[in-house]
Structure formats: structure tokens, C-alpha cells
Enzyme design. Structure first.
Site, short mmCIF file in Angstrom:
data_model
loop_
_atom_site.label_atom_id
_atom_site.label_comp_id
_atom_site.label_asym_id
_atom_site.label_seq_id
_atom_site.Cartn_x
_atom_site.Cartn_y
_atom_site.Cartn_z
N ASN A 215 0.84 -1.22 0.00
CA ASN A 215 0.00 0.00 0.00
C ASN A 215 0.86 1.26 0.00
O ASN A 215 0.70 2.15 0.81
CB ASN A 215 -0.97 0.00 1.19
CG ASN A 215 -0.28 -0.07 2.53
OD1 ASN A 215 0.78 -0.66 2.66
ND2 ASN A 215 -0.87 0.53 3.54
N HIS B 78 -2.21 -9.22 12.03
CA HIS B 78 -2.56 -8.55 13.30
C HIS B 78 -3.87 -8.97 13.95
O HIS B 78 -4.80 -8.17 14.05
CB HIS B 78 -2.49 -7.03 13.17
CG HIS B 78 -3.00 -6.44 11.88
ND1 HIS B 78 -4.24 -6.73 11.39
CD2 HIS B 78 -2.44 -5.57 11.00
CE1 HIS B 78 -4.41 -6.08 10.25
NE2 HIS B 78 -3.33 -5.37 9.99
N ASP C 247 3.95 -4.96 12.06
CA ASP C 247 3.12 -3.95 11.39
C ASP C 247 3.75 -2.56 11.56
O ASP C 247 3.07 -1.58 11.89
CB ASP C 247 1.67 -3.96 11.88
CG ASP C 247 0.74 -3.18 10.95
OD1 ASP C 247 1.21 -2.72 9.89
OD2 ASP C 247 -0.44 -3.05 11.28
#
Ligand SMILES: [Zn+2]
Length: 454
Positions: free
Chosen positions: A110, A242, A309
């Protein structure tokens, strides 16, 4: 995309009676426990043998420290291309990874533009050589049906977002998810999913603190997303990013799926974060009760993977009001050190940490890493459990300059070896920027830069 060729013997062979290049000696995590060994490392940077070594190669004895496999972080955002150089890039993020004991990172798609086709993947891969201090596996985003096939021949994995996030504004409709999973299965790559179903997000006033954010993206959105993912096509290597609750962990475990938990969901809660925008993250931190249950499951070995993350943002955006702050925090440098401190404090078995941070993530990426075993790459850490420190943002290396773990106890690796060569010594980065782009050895069209041992 052809990854840079790794230095190796002309004929590719590794005769077992070859003299090692050097020997690392000390208590090492081998076959599930710490034991005194000598690790013979060959010229190509592979572990040649483990045990007593007769040959007179140079020998480094780690003394009272211990030798562990280096970690693989399945989930980082290094923000290139299209990010702000002041926030993160491959050069800065990879040094943070090296200092945090992470030898391979999975970099998410992304970015700006998002990595939705082969050309963009290859343009991004070109940013790695000469700049990254650790190896990189690049995720592609499979949202364009016509580009999927080509992308699957260059990417190392796919990342599927089921809810809007930084850089991904339009996730697939829930009704399209089963068909999408069916389409991905034959492409052979691992697929990681951001599992929040936005249909379960209530409409609420702007959040003022972490508790409001938890209410705005509640845990039931996570379980609704699992309803879409399970059952999945049997051939698909599916992984859920996550996981935030013990009940998510239980469902995924029962279904036999790979999944990860992050240090922030394991250690921070809405109670500790209060209205601090540095702790704003997607999916949100949960209540102290939920956090404690997830952490207990992790310590019991019921969460297969640990991942950071790592998602830095400009510092000014994370010090304004909670509602406007973007979601995400840095974490690749502090992930392993925070949990090594939990090993020392006695709540987390070392075997559980090594499995979750090193072995299982490397298996999921199809890499010969994460175990101290013959034929595996000599990507190793030396950890001195007496060297406890407190995390301070000013001593970390993230350009974004903040951490949600200020003041937390941590144990940073003293040494980090990549392919048998030191990249961290005495807690300082000393390495070369020769990280490569890797793909799973089982990926189609893959000629692995570093083949798996037999
Ligand atoms: Zn992420």
C-alpha cells in the site's frame, strides 16, 4: 525481476568435509533448546555443521550470551515509493530491522502508487539493491484481475485489505471475497489478509481516545471478516495479519490458519494508550482484559507468528489530536527486543518466541532462515540477557522519531550476522547494504536466490 546473485561456490556444492570459514561458539538455540555448541559457518554464509568442530578456523566465543536465529518480520511498511523521506524508506527501515534482530522483512504493497501490477512491483524491487541492509520480500496487491497473473510471477506474497487503510481506499466488496480467494489459490503465493469487515464499523462521533477508536472499529469487525475468509480454498496459503483478540486466535488455530499478533496488541491496551495519538493503530488496541487474554495465548504458544506492522507517520501528524492522527506506529526495531525482555522476566518461554519470530515466519515465506540447522543461512543473533535497556525514541533509528513503547524494558541484540557476516556489533550497525529481494522457493517461476536445504 532477477534478484542479485549471491556469492557462492562455482559448482554450487557444499562438501561436508570442507573447512569452515569461521566458528561461532556458545549456548545456542538448537533443536528446541539452548545447548553449548560450535556452529561451523562456510564461505557462502551457510551453517555447515553444529557440534564439536575439529578444524582450526577462526573461532568467536560469545561467552555468557546466547545465540539465536535471526527474526523474519512478515509485516512492515517502509513507505517507498511515494512516502516522505523524513518518515521511512528502505535505507532507514532496513537498518532499524538489523538493529532489532530482523534479517528479512515482508514489505506491504500500500505504497504510492500501490503495487497492483508487475511493472510497479519491479520498479519497487529496484529500490532495494545497494540500499537495504536486510533482505526484503515484496507483497503485491491482487485487486486488478488482469494484472494478478503477472504480479504473481514477481511478487513474494499477496496482501489483501478487506477494509480501507493508508493507500487502499476501496477494498473488495464482501460478496466478492470468496471468488477472489478462489482466483488467488492457483497462483501459488502466500496471501496475508487485513481482516476487518467495514460493514461492522458503527457510525460514531470523532474518536477522542483509544477506547473510542476500539468502539469505532470493534473486535466484531474482525470476527465478521473471519466469516468471509473461513472456509477458504484448501490450496490457499492464507495468513491473517494482526489478530487482536484471543477469540480470533482460537478460531484461526482451530481452522489451521497461519496468523500473526503484533507487539502493540500483545503489550498495549486502551487503558495504557488513553488519548495518546502515537498509539492509534488499525486494527485498534483493545481493552486491558482482551490484551491480557491475547498475551496469555501468545505465551502458551497459541499464536504462530509475531509481526511488527511497522507503520511510521510524520511525527507532527502523531502529536496532534487523536481524531486526526493517522493510524500506525513504528515497531520493526523494538519488536524482538521488547519480547526478549519478556523472556527474561519469565512470562514468555524462549522456545515460543523463537518459533513465532524466527522459524514460522521464515517457513511461511519459504526461506531457509529462522533455525540454527545445517544448510540454513547463518543469519544469527547474539543476545546478552544482562544488557537490559529502556526504550527511548531518541535512541531508536526511525526517522519518524516516536515510539509507543517509551520507557519499556528491552534487550537489543548485541550482534547480528547475515550470511555469516556481522551487520550489528556491540549494538551498532556495521553492515553492508547488500540486502536482496527474495521470493518463496515454492513460488512459480522462482529460482530462489538461496535454495532451501534438503
Ligand atoms: Zn500493516
Amino acid at each position: 525481476m532477477v534478484p542479485p546473485v549471491r556469492r557462492r561456490r562455482d559448482d554450487g556444492s557444499r562438501p561436508v568435509d570442507d573447512a569452515p570459514a569461521w566458528i561461532l561458539a556458545g549456548r545456542a538455540f538448537v533443536r528446541g533448546q539452548l545447548q553449548p555448541v560450535e556452529i561451523a559457518i562456510d564461505e557462502a554464509g551457510r551453517i555447515q555443521s553444529i557440534g564439536k568442530v575439529r578444524a582450526g578456523a577462526p573461532r568467536h566465543d560469545v561467552g555468557d550470551a546466547v545465540i539465536l536465529p535471526a527474526a523474519t518480520d512478515l509485516h512492515v511498511h517502509f513507505r517507498e515509493p511515494g512516502g516522505h523521506a523524513t518518515v521511512e524508506n528502505f535505507a532507514s527501515g532496513s537498518v532499524e530491522a538489523a538493529l532489532g534482530g530482523v534479517t528479512l522483512v515482508g514489505e506491504m504493497p500500500n505504497t504510492s502508487p500501490p503495487v497492483t501490477d508487475r511493472e510497479r512491483l519491479e520498479a519497487k524491487a529496484a529500490l532495494v539493491p545497494g540500499r537495504s541492509a536486510v533482505d526484503v520480500l515484496l507483497y503485491g496487491s491482487p485487486v486488478l484481475p488482469r494484472a494478478r497473473e503477472g504480479l504473481s510471477r514477481s511478487a513474494g506474497a499477496f496482501k489483501l485489505y478487506l477494509s480501507p487503510t493508508t493507500g487502499i481506499e476501496e477494498p473488495p466488496a464482501a460478496s466478492a471475497v470468496p471468488e477472489l480467494l478462489e482466483a488467488l489459490a492457483p497462483l501459488g503465493l502466500p496471501v496475508s489478509v487485513h481482516a476487518e469487515d467495514p460493514r461492522a464499523f458503527p457510525t460514531l462521533p470523532p474518536p477522542e481516545d483509544a477506547r473510542d477508536w476500539d468502539a469505532a472499529r470493534p473486535a466484531r469487525a474482525e470476527s465478521a471478516a473471519l466469516d468471509l475468509l473461513l472456509p477458504r480454498p484448501p490450496a490457499l496459503r492464507l495468513h491473517v495479519a494482526h489478530a487482536t483478540t484471543a477469540s480470533t486466535a482460537r478460531r484461526l488455530r482451530d481452522a489451521g490458519l497461519s496468523f500473526e499478533a503484533t507487539p502493540h496488541h500483545l503489550l498495549l491496551s486502551t487503558a495504557s494508550a488513553r488519548s495518546d495519538p502515537r498509539s492509534k493503530v488499525n486494527p485498534p488496541l483493545r481493552s486491558e482484559e482482551e490484551r491480557a487474554a491475547l498475551y496469555a495465548a501468545f505465551c502458551r504458544g497459541e499464536v504462530p507468528c509475531l509481526a511488527s506492522d511497522h507503520a511510521p507517520h510524520p511525527p507532527e501528524s502523531k502529536t496532534t489530536d487523536f481524531a486526526r492522527a493517522p493510524s500506525g506506529m513504528p515497531g520493526v526495531e523494538t519488536m524482538v527486543p521488547l519480547l526478549l525482555a519478556r523472556v527474561r522476566s519469565g512470562d514468555l518461554p524462549l522456545s515460543v518466541l523463537v518459533a513465532a519470530a524466527c522459524d514460522r515466519p521464515a517457513r511461511w515465506f519459504g526461506q531457509p532462515l529462522g533455525r540454527i540447522a545445517p544448510g540454513h543461512r547463518a543469519n544469527l543473533l547474539v543476545v546478552d540477557f544482562q544488557r537490559r535497556t529502556r526504550i527511548e525514541a531518541r535512541h531508536l533509528h526511525a526517522p519518524c522519531g516516536f515510539t509507543a513503547f517509551e520507557g519499556w524494558e528491552a534487550i537489543f541484540p548485541r550482534e547480528h550476522y547475515r550470511d555469516g557476516r556481522a551487520i550489528v556489533e556491540d549494538g551498532e550497525f556495521v553492515g553492508a547494504r547488500n540486502g536482496i529481494v527474495v521470493r518463496p522457493e515454492f513460488a512459480r517461476g522462482s529460482s530462489p536466490a538461496v535454495p532451501m536445504p534438503e
